[in-house]
Design an enzyme around this catalytic site. Sequence first.
Site: not given
Length: 550
Positions: A32, A34, A36, A40, A211, A280
């Site tokens: 992280d 920032n 929060d 990110d 996916d 996958e």
Amino acid sequence: MTTFLQHPANQSDPDWWRGAVIYQIYPRSYQDSNDDGIGDLQGIISRLPYIADLGVDAIWLSPFFKSPMKDFGYDVSDYCDVDPMFGTLDDFKMLLKKAHGLGLRVVIDQVMSHTADVHPWFIESRADKVNPKADWYVWADAKDDGTPPTNWMSIFGGSAWQWDTRREQYYMHNFLTSQPDLNFHNEEVQLALLEAAQFWLDLGVDGFRLDTANFYVHDQLLRNNPPNGRPKEADGSAPSSNPYAWQKHVYDKSQPENIVFVQRLRQFLNRYPGIMTVGELGDDDSIGIMVAYTEGGDKLNMTYTFKLLGEMHKGVWVRNAIEEYELRAKEGCWPSWPLSNHDVMRLATRWEADDAALRTYAAMQLCVRGSPCVYQGDELGLPEAELTFEQLQDPYGITMWPAFKGRDGCRTPMPWAKNELNAGFSRAEKTWLPVAETHFDLAVDQQSHANSLLSHYQNCLHQRKQLPVLLKGTMQVLPAQDDIFAFVRAFEGKRLLCVFNLAATPTTYRLPNDAVIQAFADFPQTELAAGIGQKDLVLSAWQTVVAWIE
């Protein structure tokens, strides 16, 4: 002249992916930047030097596209933009530039089988039966008694059909009701998805992890799946407590037309040199479908299934699964063998593996033929995080609790520094999932010594790069002996014997009749009680032997 922004070596080495090691990053939980409480893109950028030092060749980023996040990014509402939670398109462009500068390729998730129910396509499609996108999703009338059109099940629980009052029809969803399935029998849908892939290719991505790559196409006749009976245990795609595993999935996925689209996708991607695809695949015949989706060289570059991702699949099971693949593989086939990912319990817990076992599994994964995929935190030996029901975020786990606790336990934040708030993942008071207490002592800064599991991974990865036979070579699985997994990799006239004792007890391995050890390879291993010139290798518990043979 066309300018390609991919890794600069892709044009000179378009087969870079063959033997490459891919490191999977789950962006919400990596770093992280920032404060929060959610990871990110800038956080990932700050950790790229760590990944490069690890010795992998590429990173795979789980979805970071715009999304309502009901399935944490696997429900896409805009295929061509970054969700503000993770940053901006400029952040992603910076990530590409920094990664390429460090020699890393960048592979991103493409979720083509379904969208979020707030995607503009679905909002238009569900409005009525005559709009331009009315046939972009899988819609079907109810039976005469009002029940769903087929007996197909959702992996996340219940029917795969959801009633919609606007159209007075059911729509299909293999996962959450908020993840409606796209209709691949519609040519416009296929074109729109190819355009979305092109958007990221033009930015410079080096490949795609696809996916649920065999879920794209459904049976147009809407035939019911036959029963399978309740299995004693699942193969990883669904727990045995989930009735999804009680059907043979003959008609809701893995249709012949699915491979036709994959061939079309491959032809499209071939316009960009060196683009890699890894699919996958979840199917009843997990090995057979790996072969079907890569044979011939005109489909996916490589595939993986849940064969090695199930509960307690270890030892002899591992050997048998890989041997089955090698016996069934055809020209063009190339596998990827992950031992963990963001959908299954962490390896250390799932296979009840201590430090010695984890070292052997790491070495084994990096020696078998294929392109290994290492999930973030596996290099630290992280166990599954124990969470209370109140801490769960995963809708799958919330629905299936308590028999199945979902996927949150393998998705908790990466521990970087033992004595920092949230183990260095974030300075936020609360993170989206808590850092597991058992992970602090295994943080990166606690494994900066020569005897750590992290150092073992680094050593194996760096030595692998020095052995072309492990990158490109063929593989012959040797006859079974107790809990030994042994095989020979061969390349350009050289033969490398790889022997792994996948048990906590010592044993003796008899070399094949034609094998004579010439020298031990420069690969992490322990001392042998017998060596060059001997026919028997006396192996300690969880021992690895890598040696050149005649």
